[in-house]
Design a protein around this motif. Sequence first.
Motif, mmCIF file in Angstrom:
data_model
loop_
_atom_site.group_PDB
_atom_site.id
_atom_site.type_symbol
_atom_site.label_atom_id
_atom_site.label_comp_id
_atom_site.label_asym_id
_atom_site.label_seq_id
_atom_site.Cartn_x
_atom_site.Cartn_y
_atom_site.Cartn_z
ATOM 1 N N ILE A 2 0.858 -1.179 0.000
ATOM 2 C CA ILE A 2 0.000 0.000 0.000
ATOM 3 C C ILE A 2 0.895 1.230 0.000
ATOM 4 C CG2 ILE A 2 -1.785 1.291 1.230
ATOM 5 C CD1 ILE A 2 -2.498 -1.400 2.644
ATOM 6 N N ALA A 3 0.671 2.122 -0.967
ATOM 7 C CA ALA A 3 1.461 3.353 -1.059
ATOM 8 C C ALA A 3 0.533 4.555 -0.970
ATOM 9 C CB ALA A 3 2.237 3.370 -2.368
ATOM 10 N N LEU A 7 -2.171 2.000 -4.793
ATOM 11 C CA LEU A 7 -1.365 3.197 -4.978
ATOM 12 C C LEU A 7 -2.221 4.455 -5.009
ATOM 13 C CD1 LEU A 7 1.565 4.102 -5.921
ATOM 14 C CD2 LEU A 7 0.800 3.614 -8.242
ATOM 15 N N ASP A 8 -1.836 5.447 -4.224
ATOM 16 C CA ASP A 8 -2.489 6.755 -4.330
ATOM 17 C C ASP A 8 -1.950 7.420 -5.596
ATOM 18 O OD1 ASP A 8 -3.848 9.118 -3.896
ATOM 19 O OD2 ASP A 8 -2.839 9.598 -2.010
ATOM 20 N N ILE A 9 -2.764 8.229 -6.239
ATOM 21 C CA ILE A 9 -2.322 8.831 -7.496
ATOM 22 C C ILE A 9 -1.319 9.956 -7.270
ATOM 23 C CG2 ILE A 9 -4.070 10.614 -7.893
ATOM 24 C CD1 ILE A 9 -4.258 9.345 -10.777
ATOM 25 N N ILE A 10 -1.397 10.612 -6.110
ATOM 26 C CA ILE A 10 -0.470 11.692 -5.790
ATOM 27 C C ILE A 10 0.312 11.310 -4.538
ATOM 28 C CG2 ILE A 10 -0.212 14.140 -5.233
ATOM 29 C CD1 ILE A 10 -1.415 13.620 -8.012
ATOM 30 N N ILE A 13 -2.117 -3.638 -10.237
ATOM 31 C CA ILE A 13 -2.126 -2.298 -9.654
ATOM 32 C C ILE A 13 -3.545 -1.758 -9.559
ATOM 33 C CG2 ILE A 13 -1.291 0.077 -9.882
ATOM 34 C CD1 ILE A 13 1.073 -1.042 -11.508
ATOM 35 N N MET A 14 -3.845 -1.205 -8.390
ATOM 36 C CA MET A 14 -5.101 -0.503 -8.156
ATOM 37 C C MET A 14 -4.756 0.899 -7.673
ATOM 38 S SD MET A 14 -7.891 -1.365 -5.197
ATOM 39 C CE MET A 14 -8.218 0.041 -4.158
ATOM 40 N N VAL A 15 -5.503 1.883 -8.143
ATOM 41 C CA VAL A 15 -5.303 3.249 -7.671
ATOM 42 C C VAL A 15 -6.461 3.605 -6.744
ATOM 43 C CG1 VAL A 15 -5.173 5.673 -8.354
ATOM 44 C CG2 VAL A 15 -3.946 3.938 -9.674
ATOM 45 N N PHE A 16 -6.114 4.157 -5.593
ATOM 46 C CA PHE A 16 -7.065 4.551 -4.556
ATOM 47 C C PHE A 16 -6.807 6.022 -4.270
ATOM 48 C CE2 PHE A 16 -8.330 4.236 0.104
ATOM 49 C CZ PHE A 16 -9.678 4.074 -0.149
ATOM 50 N N SER A 17 -7.737 6.897 -4.646
ATOM 51 C CA SER A 17 -7.439 8.320 -4.613
ATOM 52 C C SER A 17 -8.657 9.167 -4.301
ATOM 53 C CB SER A 17 -6.874 8.734 -5.977
ATOM 54 O OG SER A 17 -6.608 10.113 -6.016
ATOM 55 N N MET A 18 -8.408 10.404 -3.899
ATOM 56 C CA MET A 18 -9.478 11.396 -3.694
ATOM 57 C C MET A 18 -9.882 12.028 -5.019
ATOM 58 S SD MET A 18 -10.543 11.584 -0.610
ATOM 59 C CE MET A 18 -11.497 13.082 -0.741
ATOM 60 N N LEU A 19 -9.070 11.869 -6.055
ATOM 61 C CA LEU A 19 -9.348 12.516 -7.334
ATOM 62 C C LEU A 19 -10.483 11.825 -8.073
ATOM 63 C CD1 LEU A 19 -5.688 13.221 -8.482
ATOM 64 C CD2 LEU A 19 -7.270 14.763 -7.320
ATOM 65 N N ASN A 20 -11.172 12.569 -8.877
ATOM 66 C CA ASN A 20 -12.356 12.121 -9.598
ATOM 67 C C ASN A 20 -12.073 10.904 -10.473
ATOM 68 O OD1 ASN A 20 -14.451 11.925 -11.598
ATOM 69 N ND2 ASN A 20 -15.087 13.968 -11.009
ATOM 70 N N TYR A 57 -8.518 -0.870 -12.159
ATOM 71 C CA TYR A 57 -9.101 -0.756 -10.834
ATOM 72 C C TYR A 57 -8.778 0.621 -10.259
ATOM 73 C CZ TYR A 57 -10.399 -5.633 -10.738
ATOM 74 O OH TYR A 57 -10.985 -6.833 -11.004
ATOM 75 N N TYR A 58 -9.811 1.441 -10.131
ATOM 76 C CA TYR A 58 -9.681 2.792 -9.577
ATOM 77 C C TYR A 58 -10.816 2.983 -8.588
ATOM 78 C CZ TYR A 58 -8.868 7.811 -9.304
ATOM 79 O OH TYR A 58 -8.562 9.068 -8.859
ATOM 80 N N LEU A 59 -10.465 3.332 -7.377
ATOM 81 C CA LEU A 59 -11.473 3.509 -6.329
ATOM 82 C C LEU A 59 -11.261 4.859 -5.663
ATOM 83 C CD1 LEU A 59 -13.801 2.094 -4.777
ATOM 84 C CD2 LEU A 59 -12.077 1.307 -3.151
#
Length: 192
Positions: free
Chosen positions: A7-8, A54-57, A79-86, A101-103
């Motif tokens: 987890i990053a 992975l967080d996008i930022i 890889i999955m991205v987990f972010s606050m971005l839209n 995978y984007y959540l």
Amino acid sequence: MQHRILIADDHSMIRKGIKLLLQTHLGIKDVSEVSNGNGVMSELQKKDYTHLILDIILPDCTSLEIVPNIQRLYPDLKIMVFSMLNGSVYGEALKQYNIYYYLEKTTKEEDTVAFLDNFINHYNPAETTSSKGTTINPFTQLSARELEVLHYMLGGHGTKEISTVLNLRMNTVSTLKNRIFEKTDTKNLKEL
């Protein structure tokens, strides 16, 4: 198969929360955490991970900067991205990196657990690519570099700041900004 998850995210509470969900709801014990892009690259060298969340930022980079290198060095890593971005902007755009995978971090806990289960245990990107509608998303047309510039534009950064952060010439940033406006059929930042 034993899953090994990395987890990053730069927020320790997010990392701890995802780790707790993975351990308590999915029974996954081998979960490691890092807080930046350098940590991702260093940790991936130490252990044979199966999945990366992975967080996008990140504090030292954006995922868009390191994902191509990660995929080149670790082609089997999921890889999955987990972010606050839209997600409608970044989730669709990340498909060009074969990240399906984007959540969004605002997702409810039970939906997050179900999504994590699908990502970890039932990984099949083809299942996640079905279109939910016929609306064309203009952000899917943006290149990786245009997405990076878009991120900083939406963050309120000017051309000079963007050129410094991304190590680009100012006229290159201006050209990329113009392409973004063209591809999204917008005229200014407010419309964008």
